[in-house]
Design a protein around this motif. Sequence first.
Motif, PDB file in Angstrom:
ATOM      1  N   GLU A  29       3.078  12.538   6.663  1.00 52.81           N
ATOM      2  CA  GLU A  29       3.505  11.842   5.453  1.00 52.81           C
ATOM      3  C   GLU A  29       3.046  12.625   4.235  1.00 52.81           C
ATOM      4  O   GLU A  29       1.975  13.237   4.232  1.00 52.81           O
ATOM      5  CB  GLU A  29       2.901  10.434   5.391  1.00 52.81           C
ATOM      6  CG  GLU A  29       3.254   9.530   6.551  1.00 52.81           C
ATOM      7  CD  GLU A  29       4.580   8.830   6.367  1.00 52.81           C
ATOM      8  OE1 GLU A  29       5.209   9.042   5.318  1.00 52.81           O
ATOM      9  OE2 GLU A  29       4.965   8.060   7.266  1.00 52.81           O
ATOM     10  N   MET A  48       2.442  12.192   0.000  1.00 53.38           N
ATOM     11  CA  MET A  48       2.277  11.214  -1.073  1.00 53.38           C
ATOM     12  C   MET A  48       2.034  11.942  -2.392  1.00 53.38           C
ATOM     13  O   MET A  48       1.329  12.939  -2.433  1.00 53.38           O
ATOM     14  CB  MET A  48       1.088  10.293  -0.763  1.00 53.38           C
ATOM     15  CG  MET A  48       1.299   9.398   0.437  1.00 53.38           C
ATOM     16  SD  MET A  48      -0.240   9.147   1.353  1.00 53.38           S
ATOM     17  CE  MET A  48      -0.342  10.669   2.281  1.00 53.38           C
ATOM     18  N   PRO A  73      -3.824   6.611  -7.360  1.00 48.08           N
ATOM     19  CA  PRO A  73      -2.564   6.188  -6.722  1.00 48.08           C
ATOM     20  C   PRO A  73      -2.362   6.829  -5.355  1.00 48.08           C
ATOM     21  O   PRO A  73      -1.725   6.236  -4.476  1.00 48.08           O
ATOM     22  CB  PRO A  73      -1.486   6.611  -7.721  1.00 48.08           C
ATOM     23  CG  PRO A  73      -2.116   7.642  -8.585  1.00 48.08           C
ATOM     24  CD  PRO A  73      -3.566   7.295  -8.663  1.00 48.08           C
ATOM     25  N   THR A 116      -4.300   4.639  -2.873  1.00 46.19           N
ATOM     26  CA  THR A 116      -3.575   3.392  -2.584  1.00 46.19           C
ATOM     27  C   THR A 116      -2.469   3.634  -1.557  1.00 46.19           C
ATOM     28  O   THR A 116      -2.297   2.860  -0.615  1.00 46.19           O
ATOM     29  CB  THR A 116      -2.972   2.821  -3.872  1.00 46.19           C
ATOM     30  OG1 THR A 116      -4.020   2.581  -4.820  1.00 46.19           O
ATOM     31  CG2 THR A 116      -2.238   1.522  -3.606  1.00 46.19           C
ATOM     32  N   GLN A 117      -1.718   4.718  -1.755  1.00 42.44           N
ATOM     33  CA  GLN A 117      -0.651   5.044  -0.802  1.00 42.44           C
ATOM     34  C   GLN A 117      -1.213   5.434   0.560  1.00 42.44           C
ATOM     35  O   GLN A 117      -0.690   5.042   1.606  1.00 42.44           O
ATOM     36  CB  GLN A 117       0.194   6.203  -1.340  1.00 42.44           C
ATOM     37  CG  GLN A 117       0.945   5.901  -2.621  1.00 42.44           C
ATOM     38  CD  GLN A 117       1.637   7.144  -3.165  1.00 42.44           C
ATOM     39  OE1 GLN A 117       2.573   7.672  -2.558  1.00 42.44           O
ATOM     40  NE2 GLN A 117       1.171   7.635  -4.301  1.00 42.44           N
ATOM     41  N   GLU A 153      -2.427   2.558   2.801  1.00 45.19           N
ATOM     42  CA  GLU A 153      -1.276   1.797   3.300  1.00 45.19           C
ATOM     43  C   GLU A 153      -0.604   2.551   4.454  1.00 45.19           C
ATOM     44  O   GLU A 153      -0.205   1.933   5.460  1.00 45.19           O
ATOM     45  CB  GLU A 153      -0.271   1.554   2.176  1.00 45.19           C
ATOM     46  CG  GLU A 153       0.853   0.594   2.536  1.00 45.19           C
ATOM     47  CD  GLU A 153       0.359  -0.783   2.921  1.00 45.19           C
ATOM     48  OE1 GLU A 153       0.971  -1.388   3.836  1.00 45.19           O
ATOM     49  OE2 GLU A 153      -0.629  -1.262   2.325  1.00 45.19           O
ATOM     50  N   LYS A 154      -0.502   3.885   4.318  1.00 47.86           N
ATOM     51  CA  LYS A 154       0.087   4.701   5.388  1.00 47.86           C
ATOM     52  C   LYS A 154      -0.772   4.628   6.646  1.00 47.86           C
ATOM     53  O   LYS A 154      -0.251   4.501   7.767  1.00 47.86           O
ATOM     54  CB  LYS A 154       0.203   6.158   4.928  1.00 47.86           C
ATOM     55  CG  LYS A 154       1.112   6.398   3.747  1.00 47.86           C
ATOM     56  CD  LYS A 154       2.571   6.268   4.091  1.00 47.86           C
ATOM     57  CE  LYS A 154       3.450   6.671   2.906  1.00 47.86           C
ATOM     58  NZ  LYS A 154       4.884   6.454   3.164  1.00 47.86           N
TER      59      LYS A 154
END
Length: 377
Positions: free
Chosen positions: A311, A313, A361, A364-365, A368-369
């Motif tokens: 992923e 971000m 930020p 935060t991402q 969640e991932k």
Amino acid sequence: MKSAFIGRCALLLVSLFVISCSSGLRSLEKGNYDEAVFKAVNRLQRSPGNRKALQTLNQAYNFATDDHLQNIREAKLSSNVLRWEKVIQEYEALNRLANEIRRCPSCREVVLQENKYIIELEEAKYKAAEVRYTRGLKLLEEQNRQSARQAYFDFERADQLYPGFKDTRQKQELAYQLAVLKVVVEPVVLKRSIYELSNEYFQNKIYEYLKNYERRSFIKFYTPNEASGQQLKPDQVLTLSFDDFVVGQTYVKERVEDVKQDSVKVGTVDGKTVYGTVKAKVSSFEKTITSAGLLNLQVTDWQTNNVISQEKMEGTYVWLDRWGTFRGDERALSADYKKLVRKGESAPPAPQYLFIEFTKPLYTQLVEKIKTFYSRY
């Protein structure tokens, strides 16, 4: 008018009291025998001679007892492997009823024999724990993470049902070790030493989150040093790296505007006030300092080195400053412009601060991932 209102309030209070002091007859008629017993007992504690409550209690207790004993007989004949846990529930319900009767003198005069099933309950708990324990052992033999996880819950339940049953706690720990997913988390590496402390702050927040996450899951996260010290063979490796980042990209925008104010006192002539127009040229400035980065999250299978998940971000932080200058007559300035020109240019924040802000930020991402990915385990 006032007396009528007081009367209605009094009637409402009386109605509520009557409802709260229910004899349990309605519950009895609906077949809610346990509830009928509890309500009748509460009523008799307030009014020991209440005939309706005494009659209700006698009927409800007998019906409730008969129902629970029938449920126990049926549960024992059931093919459900966890049938003893149903038996426990029924015996506990019977004992609750008996306890209710014993704490009410007038109730004991109606229910002449309230039975408690202490020995039967203990035997049921032992048998229920034995079922869970035996099932847990069979699950462990399957030698896979999912079965070990179910075994963990069976051993946990066995210890709850009958505390200290055999070696359930040792077996529970063994099941956890077989069920847990071991993940090594490689730290974010930066080549620029100026951001080393800021990156350490970011990394520590990640480790703190992971430690809190593993307490609620069958996943355990390790630093590379921890894994090396324990000679650990992990299941997965979680790698974090910045594909790119920039800190302190500055842009200044200037806007020049001519302003004026009419009907402003500019002087006196022959003792009379003279009004005129005053003018000024205002330069307003807006400075933005942008920091941004692209964080790469990669999960790799340790044995095969295959990438399981990847992923990317993006995080951005923009610091903004506004100020102004002017030439001309200050009286031509509006209130907002006066505030702007008096403020002056602010000193920009330190690069380390800007780094931390754009990682917020990202954090935060990231969490969640991680939560989404590891929820499947």
